[in-house]
Scaffold this motif. Structure first.
Motif, short mmCIF file in Angstrom:
data_model
loop_
_atom_site.label_atom_id
_atom_site.label_comp_id
_atom_site.label_asym_id
_atom_site.label_seq_id
_atom_site.Cartn_x
_atom_site.Cartn_y
_atom_site.Cartn_z
N LYS A 224 -30.35 -74.44 -134.23
CA LYS A 224 -29.34 -73.72 -133.44
C LYS A 224 -29.94 -73.22 -132.13
N MET A 225 -31.15 -72.69 -132.19
CA MET A 225 -31.80 -72.14 -131.01
C MET A 225 -32.20 -73.22 -130.02
N GLN A 226 -32.48 -74.43 -130.50
CA GLN A 226 -32.98 -75.50 -129.65
C GLN A 226 -31.91 -76.49 -129.20
N ALA A 227 -30.67 -76.31 -129.64
CA ALA A 227 -29.64 -77.31 -129.39
C ALA A 227 -29.05 -77.26 -127.99
N THR A 228 -29.50 -76.33 -127.16
CA THR A 228 -29.02 -76.24 -125.79
C THR A 228 -30.19 -76.20 -124.82
N ASP A 238 -29.55 -63.17 -133.68
CA ASP A 238 -28.38 -63.67 -132.94
C ASP A 238 -28.03 -65.09 -133.39
N ALA A 239 -29.04 -65.91 -133.62
CA ALA A 239 -28.80 -67.28 -134.08
C ALA A 239 -28.15 -67.28 -135.45
N PHE A 240 -28.63 -66.40 -136.33
CA PHE A 240 -28.04 -66.32 -137.67
C PHE A 240 -26.58 -65.85 -137.59
N LYS A 241 -26.32 -64.82 -136.78
CA LYS A 241 -24.95 -64.31 -136.65
C LYS A 241 -24.02 -65.38 -136.12
#
Length: 284
Positions: A224-228, A238-241
């Motif tokens: 999620k953190m690396q997909a952008t 924040d990624a988990f939320k």
């Protein structure tokens, strides 16, 4: 047949070259065999889709895109696994010789190897972008992706998502080596080549699948953190939320893709373990 087992003392570390070579070779064999399964799992991690939908998506894209993005994991994982086995052995041996408790030595060695592996994170970062269909038209290949990210956003962008990787690498290495070595001592000794290889495969497979499932949420957060690219960095919370909200506020949806991840890890670590031992017997 290689007759000499070259070892060097470099400062604190005791460098045993065969550990590095066997780790590299085992990883190369594994990545080449299991990469298509990774692509399916990645789509599930990123989009939360079912296996059937992920397979259909890859089939629609065609064979030309099936192995797209394999160069980064080949470059990263082969070196990473080489470091994992080599640095673990090179750190544990001198600690044990100094009289440090065996399990403390294993813990320190596993954490050290896992932390050093994180240096190779840029390959994992680029692999994430290349595996995402959203960027198929943005980058033609690995070098172009590296160039685009570095030139437009700087080298720090290559280390986006390093926190979950650090939390994953060290602890998982510690558990892997401790359990693997306990299994090697406690399991029966097989003289027959086939039965021994089967036992080595199953041992590595069960350990790898269990640990991969245990640390799976960290991989989801990392994805999620690396997909952008170029957007504000997300913290772990924040990624988990974001994932939790996007997937209907159901914790089970955070584990979407865990099934195929477990299956892939079972095959992957089985191949790694039996390949590692096979290379060691064959050449050393």
């Amino acid at each position: 047949m290689v007759q000499n087992n070259k070892e060097f003392n470099h400062g604190f570390w005791h460098i045993n070259l065969q550990e590095f070579v066997c780790g590299w070779g085992a990883s190369f064999i594994n990545i080449s065999v299991t990469y298509p399964v990774y692509k399916i799992m990645f789509r599930q991690m990123l989009h939360g889709v079912e296996i059937k939908s992920a397979v259909q998506e890859l089939r629609h894209e065609g064979f030309a895109f099936l192995y797209r993005g394999i160069l980064p994991p080949l470059a990263q994982r082969t070196v990473s696994l080489s470091l994992m086995f080599g640095l673990y052995d090179g750190t544990k041996r001198p600690l044990v010789k100094l009289g440090v408790n065996e399990y403390v030595a294993k813990f320190v060695a596993g954490m050290t190897a896992g932390t050093v592996e994180a240096v190779l994170m840029p390959f994992e970062r680029i692999q994430t972008l290349l595996a995402d269909s959203h960027y198929h038209t943005h980058f033609k290949n690995t070098s172009e992706a590296f160039h685009y990210v570095c030139m437009n956003y700087g080298y720090r962008e290559l280390y986006r998502g390093i926190t979950p990787i650090l939390w994953r690498n060290g602890p998982s290495n510690v558990l892997f080596f401790i359990i693997r070595e306990e299994a090697a001592v406690r399991l029966p000794k097989r003289e027959d080549h086939i039965s021994r290889s089967v036992q080595e495969f199953l041992s590595g497979a069960f350990i790898g699948a269990s640990l991969s499932s245990l640390f799976y949420p960290l991989n989801v957060l990392k994805t999620k953190m690396q997909a952008t690219v170029g957007t504000p960095n997300l913290s772990l919370s924040d990624a988990f939320k974001a994932i939790y909200t996007e997937r209907g506020s159901k914790i089970t949806q955070v584990y979407k893709g865990c099934g195929i991840n477990c299956s892939r890890a079972f095959v992957s670590w089985g191949i790694i373990n039996v390949s590692y031992e096979g290379i060691k017997r064959l050449f050393f």
